[in-house]
Design an enzyme around this catalytic site. Structure first.
Site, PDB file in Angstrom:
ATOM      1  CB  VAL A  81      39.048  29.419  47.979  1.00 18.91           C
ATOM      2  CG1 VAL A  81      39.285  30.562  46.996  1.00 18.91           C
ATOM      3  CG2 VAL A  81      38.196  29.911  49.146  1.00 18.91           C
ATOM      4  CG  HIS A  88      38.654  36.103  41.982  1.00 22.00           C
ATOM      5  ND1 HIS A  88      38.132  37.364  42.137  1.00 22.00           N
ATOM      6  CD2 HIS A  88      37.704  35.243  42.419  1.00 22.00           C
ATOM      7  CE1 HIS A  88      36.917  37.266  42.640  1.00 22.00           C
ATOM      8  NE2 HIS A  88      36.630  35.993  42.834  1.00 22.00           N
TER       9      HIS A  88
HETATM   10  N1  INI Z   1      34.215  31.776  46.157  1.00 24.63           N
HETATM   11  C1  INI Z   1      34.494  30.571  46.701  1.00 24.63           C
HETATM   12  O1  INI Z   1      33.930  30.221  47.745  1.00 24.63           O
HETATM   13  N2  INI Z   1      35.402  29.761  46.105  1.00 24.63           N
HETATM   14  C2  INI Z   1      36.058  30.091  44.961  1.00 24.63           C
HETATM   15  O2  INI Z   1      36.875  29.283  44.452  1.00 24.63           O
HETATM   16  C3  INI Z   1      35.776  31.360  44.371  1.00 24.63           C
HETATM   17  N3  INI Z   1      36.443  31.755  43.144  1.00 24.63           N
HETATM   18  O3  INI Z   1      37.410  31.098  42.746  1.00 24.63           O
HETATM   19  O4  INI Z   1      36.058  32.737  42.524  1.00 24.63           O
HETATM   20  C4  INI Z   1      34.820  32.193  45.001  1.00 24.63           C
HETATM   21  N4  INI Z   1      34.498  33.411  44.482  1.00 24.63           N
HETATM   22  C5  INI Z   1      33.324  34.139  44.867  1.00 24.63           C
HETATM   23  C6  INI Z   1      33.554  35.000  46.092  1.00 24.63           C
HETATM   24  O5  INI Z   1      33.655  34.224  47.256  1.00 24.63           O
HETATM   25  C7  INI Z   1      32.388  35.986  46.290  1.00 24.63           C
HETATM   26  O6  INI Z   1      31.198  35.265  46.498  1.00 24.63           O
HETATM   27  C8  INI Z   1      32.190  36.934  45.083  1.00 24.63           C
HETATM   28  O7  INI Z   1      33.410  37.581  44.764  1.00 24.63           O
HETATM   29  C9  INI Z   1      31.132  38.016  45.416  1.00 24.63           C
HETATM   30  O8  INI Z   1      31.509  38.819  46.524  1.00 24.63           O
END
Ligand code: INI
Length: 157
Positions: A81, A88
């Site tokens: 992440v 977010h």
């Molecule tokens: N998911 C990640 O694994 N890393 C990230 O940095 C990230 N960002 O920054 O948006 C991220 N977003 C997606 C999230 O995990 C979900 O898959 C999405 O919100 C759908 O539920």
């Protein structure tokens, strides 16, 4: 005095890797590191199952299902992440962290946290096999140690 400790021996242990696809250029390196750690500690690729999920937010649910199946000795959660310019990051990072910890306690089994929560792509790369080691490798070593520790406690040896 009695001391319980987990041996770093992965021989015969079964692992589930739950891997987020988001930021895959980083997470692929964490996955390779985790597999490398298992094999180097006497484990086998044949005893590894991989569940892929879209992103870190989905990791806890897949961890929970893998735990529920009772087929694995330990689960290794892998993801990245990376902070952007909105809140977010905090929501995804918090839910992934909470959910993985909750599954570990609910199922009373080792679930190691190999999810990077970092401020920049540079920090992620540093932790995926460069300057700051490989957090996937470390997460797998932790899973091995905790599995063996729980066995030692259970067997009272
Ligand atoms: N998911 C990640 O694994 N890393 C990230 O940095 C990230 N960002 O920054 O948006 C991220 N977003 C997606 C999230 O995990 C979900 O898959 C999405 O919100 C759908 O539920």
């Amino acid at each position: 005095m009695k001391n319980f400790a987990g041996k770093l021996n992965a021989e015969g242990l079964k692992f589930a890797l739950v891997v987020g696809r988001f930021n895959s250029f980083v997470v692929d390196a964490l996955e390779a590191g985790a597999k490398d750690a298992i094999v180097r500690h006497g484990g086998s690729l044949d005893n590894i199952a991989v569940a892929r999920v879209p992103g870190a937010f989905e990791i806890p649910l897949a961890v929970q299902r893998m735990a529920q199946s009772a087929k694995y000795d330990a689960i290794i959660a892998l993801g990245a992440v990376i902070r952007g310019h909105t809140p977010h990051f905090d929501f995804v990072a918090n839910e992934a962290t909470k959910g993985v910890a909750q599954a570990m306690l609910d199922f009373s089994m080792p679930v190691s946290f190999g999810i990077l929560t970092v401020d920049s792509i540079e920090q992620a790369i540093e932790r995926a096999g460069t300057k700051a080691g490989n957090k996937g490798f470390e997460a797998a070593v932790t899973a091995i140690e905790m599995t063996q520790l729980l066995r030692a406690i259970e067997m009272d040896v």
